[in-house]
Scaffold this motif. Structure first.
Motif, mmCIF file in Angstrom:
data_model
loop_
_atom_site.group_PDB
_atom_site.id
_atom_site.type_symbol
_atom_site.label_atom_id
_atom_site.label_comp_id
_atom_site.label_asym_id
_atom_site.label_seq_id
_atom_site.Cartn_x
_atom_site.Cartn_y
_atom_site.Cartn_z
ATOM 1 N N SER A 88 45.841 47.361 39.912
ATOM 2 C CA SER A 88 45.738 45.979 39.458
ATOM 3 C C SER A 88 44.907 45.381 38.355
ATOM 4 O O SER A 88 45.268 44.859 37.442
ATOM 5 C CB SER A 88 45.553 45.047 40.708
ATOM 6 N N LEU A 89 43.590 46.278 38.219
ATOM 7 C CA LEU A 89 42.866 46.093 36.913
ATOM 8 C C LEU A 89 43.458 46.581 35.914
ATOM 9 O O LEU A 89 43.291 46.037 34.634
ATOM 10 C CB LEU A 89 41.454 46.558 37.331
ATOM 11 N N TRP A 90 44.146 47.721 36.051
ATOM 12 C CA TRP A 90 44.828 48.328 34.709
ATOM 13 C C TRP A 90 45.955 47.484 34.529
ATOM 14 O O TRP A 90 46.168 47.129 33.023
ATOM 15 C CB TRP A 90 45.364 49.918 34.994
ATOM 16 N N ALA A 91 46.676 47.095 35.060
ATOM 17 C CA ALA A 91 47.683 46.018 35.028
ATOM 18 C C ALA A 91 47.120 44.573 34.641
ATOM 19 O O ALA A 91 47.814 44.231 33.751
ATOM 20 C CB ALA A 91 48.540 45.802 36.334
ATOM 21 N N GLY A 92 46.001 44.408 34.927
ATOM 22 C CA GLY A 92 45.512 42.964 34.327
ATOM 23 C C GLY A 92 45.027 43.248 32.972
ATOM 24 O O GLY A 92 45.211 42.046 32.155
ATOM 25 N N THR A 93 44.934 44.193 32.483
ATOM 26 C CA THR A 93 44.361 44.298 31.057
ATOM 27 C C THR A 93 45.739 44.149 30.157
ATOM 28 O O THR A 93 45.879 43.567 29.061
ATOM 29 C CB THR A 93 43.894 45.795 30.607
ATOM 30 N N LYS A 94 46.953 44.602 30.695
ATOM 31 C CA LYS A 94 48.221 44.123 30.136
ATOM 32 C C LYS A 94 48.685 42.758 30.120
ATOM 33 O O LYS A 94 49.113 42.101 29.313
ATOM 34 C CB LYS A 94 49.222 45.302 30.832
ATOM 35 N N ILE A 95 48.290 42.251 31.265
ATOM 36 C CA ILE A 95 48.833 40.764 31.617
ATOM 37 C C ILE A 95 47.985 39.995 30.921
ATOM 38 O O ILE A 95 48.436 39.032 30.291
ATOM 39 C CB ILE A 95 48.631 40.548 33.135
ATOM 40 N N ILE A 96 46.586 40.242 30.523
ATOM 41 C CA ILE A 96 45.787 39.143 29.822
ATOM 42 C C ILE A 96 45.941 39.373 28.502
ATOM 43 O O ILE A 96 45.632 38.304 27.930
ATOM 44 C CB ILE A 96 44.112 39.435 30.367
ATOM 45 N N LYS A 97 46.626 40.195 27.849
ATOM 46 C CA LYS A 97 46.910 40.278 26.457
ATOM 47 C C LYS A 97 47.961 39.440 26.133
ATOM 48 O O LYS A 97 48.328 38.713 25.129
ATOM 49 C CB LYS A 97 47.537 41.495 25.968
ATOM 50 N N LYS A 98 48.796 38.907 27.314
ATOM 51 C CA LYS A 98 49.861 37.830 26.820
ATOM 52 C C LYS A 98 49.350 36.503 26.835
ATOM 53 O O LYS A 98 49.781 35.420 26.417
ATOM 54 C CB LYS A 98 50.862 38.048 28.226
ATOM 55 N N ALA A 99 48.127 36.181 27.489
ATOM 56 C CA ALA A 99 47.525 34.991 27.161
ATOM 57 C C ALA A 99 47.023 34.499 25.819
ATOM 58 O O ALA A 99 46.988 33.347 25.546
ATOM 59 C CB ALA A 99 45.974 34.845 28.059
ATOM 60 N N GLY A 100 46.829 35.353 24.774
ATOM 61 C CA GLY A 100 46.701 35.099 23.328
ATOM 62 C C GLY A 100 45.122 34.791 23.079
ATOM 63 O O GLY A 100 44.349 34.241 22.971
#
Length: 100
Positions: A88-100
């Protein structure tokens, strides 16, 4: 008490999921601890909070999954929990990039 670890982890996961829900609903950037607010200055704080709440919820679900497996076998539950939190932390790095 054989399932004490699982019960405690279910309570912990519930608290994390509740925090994620409140973060997503309010989108209040000031809900973060002061040290986090100082180190990260997002361009759009509301969008950042929504994305961060997704990461927190994903981590809470990983802990809940580990607690469910720990009802059957505590060692397997701990392994599922550790692998789930890392994923989930690895996926979190991908998700947070969408925040801009």
């Amino acid at each position: 008490m054989e399932s004490g670890f699982s019960i405690l982890m279910f309570i912990f996961a519930g608290a994390i999921l509740l925090y994620a829900a409140v973060m997503a609903i309010t989108k209040n950037y000031n809900m973060l601890p002061y040290r986090s607010r100082v180190s990260v200055r997002p361009k759009n704080p509301e969008r950042y909070m929504v994305q961060l709440s997704r990461i927190v919820a994903l981590t809470g679900l990983a802990i809940a999954a580990g607690a469910a497996v720990a009802l059957w076998n505590q060692m397997a539950g701990a392994i599922v929990m550790i692998i789930g939190v890392i994923a989930s932390l690895w996926a979190g790095t991908k998700i947070i990039k969408k925040a801009g």
